[in-house]
Design a protein around this motif. Structure first.
Motif, PDB file in Angstrom:
ATOM      1  N   PRO A 202      28.759  49.231  44.395  1.00 46.07           N
ATOM      2  CA  PRO A 202      28.872  48.036  43.560  1.00 46.07           C
ATOM      3  C   PRO A 202      27.556  47.744  42.847  1.00 46.07           C
ATOM      4  O   PRO A 202      26.478  48.047  43.374  1.00 46.07           O
ATOM      5  CB  PRO A 202      29.226  46.932  44.563  1.00 46.07           C
ATOM      6  N   THR A 203      27.662  47.176  41.674  1.00 48.06           N
ATOM      7  CA  THR A 203      26.485  46.835  40.879  1.00 48.06           C
ATOM      8  C   THR A 203      26.328  45.328  40.793  1.00 48.06           C
ATOM      9  O   THR A 203      27.247  44.559  41.143  1.00 48.06           O
ATOM     10  CB  THR A 203      26.601  47.408  39.464  1.00 48.06           C
ATOM     11  N   LEU A 204      25.169  44.914  40.294  1.00 50.79           N
ATOM     12  CA  LEU A 204      24.936  43.490  40.079  1.00 50.79           C
ATOM     13  C   LEU A 204      25.950  42.924  39.092  1.00 50.79           C
ATOM     14  O   LEU A 204      26.390  41.779  39.224  1.00 50.79           O
ATOM     15  CB  LEU A 204      23.512  43.282  39.562  1.00 50.79           C
ATOM     16  N   ARG A 205      26.331  43.733  38.107  1.00 44.82           N
ATOM     17  CA  ARG A 205      27.332  43.295  37.135  1.00 44.82           C
ATOM     18  C   ARG A 205      28.657  42.963  37.826  1.00 44.82           C
ATOM     19  O   ARG A 205      29.332  41.998  37.480  1.00 44.82           O
ATOM     20  CB  ARG A 205      27.545  44.386  36.088  1.00 44.82           C
ATOM     21  N   ASP A 206      29.035  43.767  38.832  1.00 51.39           N
ATOM     22  CA  ASP A 206      30.267  43.520  39.579  1.00 51.39           C
ATOM     23  C   ASP A 206      30.189  42.178  40.314  1.00 51.39           C
ATOM     24  O   ASP A 206      31.143  41.391  40.316  1.00 51.39           O
ATOM     25  CB  ASP A 206      30.517  44.642  40.589  1.00 51.39           C
ATOM     26  N   VAL A 207      29.052  41.948  40.951  1.00 49.21           N
ATOM     27  CA  VAL A 207      28.873  40.689  41.692  1.00 49.21           C
ATOM     28  C   VAL A 207      28.942  39.494  40.740  1.00 49.21           C
ATOM     29  O   VAL A 207      29.631  38.498  41.009  1.00 49.21           O
ATOM     30  CB  VAL A 207      27.527  40.697  42.451  1.00 49.21           C
ATOM     31  N   ALA A 208      28.224  39.587  39.624  1.00 51.43           N
ATOM     32  CA  ALA A 208      28.185  38.482  38.671  1.00 51.43           C
ATOM     33  C   ALA A 208      29.575  38.174  38.115  1.00 51.43           C
ATOM     34  O   ALA A 208      29.968  37.011  37.990  1.00 51.43           O
ATOM     35  CB  ALA A 208      27.215  38.806  37.533  1.00 51.43           C
ATOM     36  N   ALA A 209      30.320  39.228  37.782  1.00 52.36           N
ATOM     37  CA  ALA A 209      31.661  39.015  37.227  1.00 52.36           C
ATOM     38  C   ALA A 209      32.581  38.356  38.237  1.00 52.36           C
ATOM     39  O   ALA A 209      33.327  37.421  37.914  1.00 52.36           O
ATOM     40  CB  ALA A 209      32.241  40.351  36.765  1.00 52.36           C
ATOM     41  N   ARG A 210      32.537  38.825  39.475  1.00 52.83           N
ATOM     42  CA  ARG A 210      33.409  38.263  40.511  1.00 52.83           C
ATOM     43  C   ARG A 210      33.023  36.821  40.865  1.00 52.83           C
ATOM     44  O   ARG A 210      33.881  35.987  41.132  1.00 52.83           O
ATOM     45  CB  ARG A 210      33.345  39.148  41.762  1.00 52.83           C
TER      46      ARG A 210
ATOM     47  N   LEU B  38      31.626  42.770  48.487  1.00 56.63           N
ATOM     48  CA  LEU B  38      31.576  44.019  47.728  1.00 56.63           C
ATOM     49  C   LEU B  38      30.660  45.067  48.356  1.00 56.63           C
ATOM     50  O   LEU B  38      30.701  46.235  47.983  1.00 56.63           O
ATOM     51  CB  LEU B  38      31.109  43.744  46.298  1.00 56.63           C
ATOM     52  N   GLY B  39      29.828  44.613  49.285  1.00 56.89           N
ATOM     53  CA  GLY B  39      28.869  45.541  49.887  1.00 56.89           C
ATOM     54  C   GLY B  39      27.649  45.785  49.026  1.00 56.89           C
ATOM     55  O   GLY B  39      26.989  46.821  49.140  1.00 56.89           O
ATOM     56  N   TYR B  40      27.303  44.797  48.182  1.00 54.24           N
ATOM     57  CA  TYR B  40      26.144  44.951  47.300  1.00 54.24           C
ATOM     58  C   TYR B  40      24.879  44.528  48.038  1.00 54.24           C
ATOM     59  O   TYR B  40      24.825  43.468  48.675  1.00 54.24           O
ATOM     60  CB  TYR B  40      26.307  44.099  46.046  1.00 54.24           C
ATOM     61  N   VAL B  41      23.832  45.374  47.933  1.00 55.14           N
ATOM     62  CA  VAL B  41      22.548  45.072  48.560  1.00 55.14           C
ATOM     63  C   VAL B  41      21.488  44.989  47.474  1.00 55.14           C
ATOM     64  O   VAL B  41      21.291  45.950  46.723  1.00 55.14           O
ATOM     65  CB  VAL B  41      22.146  46.166  49.576  1.00 55.14           C
TER      66      VAL B  41
END
Length: 349
Positions: free
Chosen positions: A12-20, A55-58
């Motif tokens: 997962p990317t920062l973009r994924d986190v921000a969108a969600r 998402l498992g984003y670190v």
């Protein structure tokens, strides 16, 4: 309830986190990297962390260490640092940052793109508070994503859809103004020489060209040649024109540097400017009035472009929620008439 991260797919990317989480990537980055100066509601902060966990984003460790201290340094990543157009943007950035007590550290986007170690050094050595990306059109999408994962970032006149705020010029208005100038002189057969295929900047200027033709009340004949942003691209486009049975009476060139190449080829071929053909270019530069035929240009607010981008980034660093897109309309594009444009020759189409 958050679902367990899917370990089978790509990271997962920062973009994924921000969108969600329904926030900007800049805010998500600052929250996840424990930036003490970011101002968000507690429920927003909790939602961002919850989504990142799901998402498992670190967050990147370097970014976290950078956000715990302020360096009073802003990074400016630019393409083609020698361009007379980009130096004006640089002055706008540097002046606005200096007024706020920041120094500006400059890097070449092409070098950072091809050498990941240089990118890591640029981000780490200066301990930057944020980065302004003026990377032009091309293959810099990974650079933009990598920088924005580490630090707050702002794009300048970018062609890409990216997860960071962006500041743009009014390219459509510039194309319309350049074309309207030629129409006012009596030209009806006008060619447009644009930038690279797919460039949003070039497409905007071509859109203005087409709009001016349609608004003229005549039957518009769209005549566009795809070129690029260098003088050699202008030379190639002019050679293409010279292979035609007949020349148009006027040309709008999407970039003043490209136009210098157009004028060189026309002069070598014995085509007289403006007697045989008129030429107007978008952007003004110091050399435009010193060419063999002083070039009519449309001046765009490049200093204000850099200044606005810096102000947007500095506002983000101060905890303000940034606008996703800023279009600079004040000051508007400004026509600078010189000797390269005139009424069409007698008997011209």
């Amino acid at each position: 309830m958050p679902t367990a991260p899917d370990k089978r797919g790509p990271a997962p990317t920062l973009r994924d986190v921000a969108a969600r989480a329904d926030v900007s990537a800049t805010i998500a980055s600052r929250v996840l990297n424990d930036d003490p100066s970011v101002r968000v509601r507690d429920d927003t902060r909790a939602r961002i962390h919850e989504v990142a966990q799901a998402l498992g984003y670190v967050p990147n460790g370097l970014a976290r260490s950078l956000r715990k201290s302020r360096s009073d340094a802003i990074g400016l990543v630019m393409h083609n640092l020698a361009s007379p157009l980009n130096t004006t943007v640089l002055e706008g950035v540097r002046g606005r940052c200096a007024d706020a007590g920041y120094v500006t550290l400059v890097a070449d986007s092409d070098q950072l793109t091809v050498d990941s170690s240089r990118l890591r050094t640029f981000l780490a050595r200066g301990r930057l508070d944020g980065v302004i990306l003026h990377v032009g059109y091309g293959h810099h999408d990974r650079l933009i994503e990598e920088v924005s994962r580490h630090l707050p970032a702002v794009l300048v006149n970018a062609d890409l859809t990216a997860p960071v705020p962006a500041v743009r010029l009014d390219d459509t208005a510039a194309g319309r103004l350049a074309t309207s100038h030629l129409i006012s002189l009596g030209h009806t057969d006008i060619c447009f020489i644009g930038g690279p295929e797919g460039s949003v900047t070039s497409l905007g200027r071509q859109s203005g060209y087409e709009a001016a033709l349609e608004e003229s009340g005549r039957q518009p004949r769209i005549d566009a040649i795809r070129a690029g942003w260098g003088p050699e691209d202008g030379e190639a486009a002019a050679l293409e024109l010279l292979r035609r049975p007949a020349l148009p009476t006027a040309i709008v060139v999407a970039n003043v540097v490209t136009a210098s190449g157009v004028l060189t080829v026309l002069r070598s071929a014995g085509v007289r400017v403006p007697d045989d053909i008129s030429v107007v270019a978008i952007h003004d530069a110091w050399f435009a009035k010193h060419l063999a035929i002083p070039l009519t240009t449309v001046q765009l607010p490049l200093f204000e472009l850099g200044e606005t981008a810096a102000g947007l980034l500095l506002g983000t660093l101060a905890g303000k929620e940034p606008s996703d897109r800023v279009l600079i309309t004040d000051p508007p594009p400004h026509l600078i008439p010189r000797e390269s444009t005139a009424a069409p020759r007698a008997g011209a189409r």
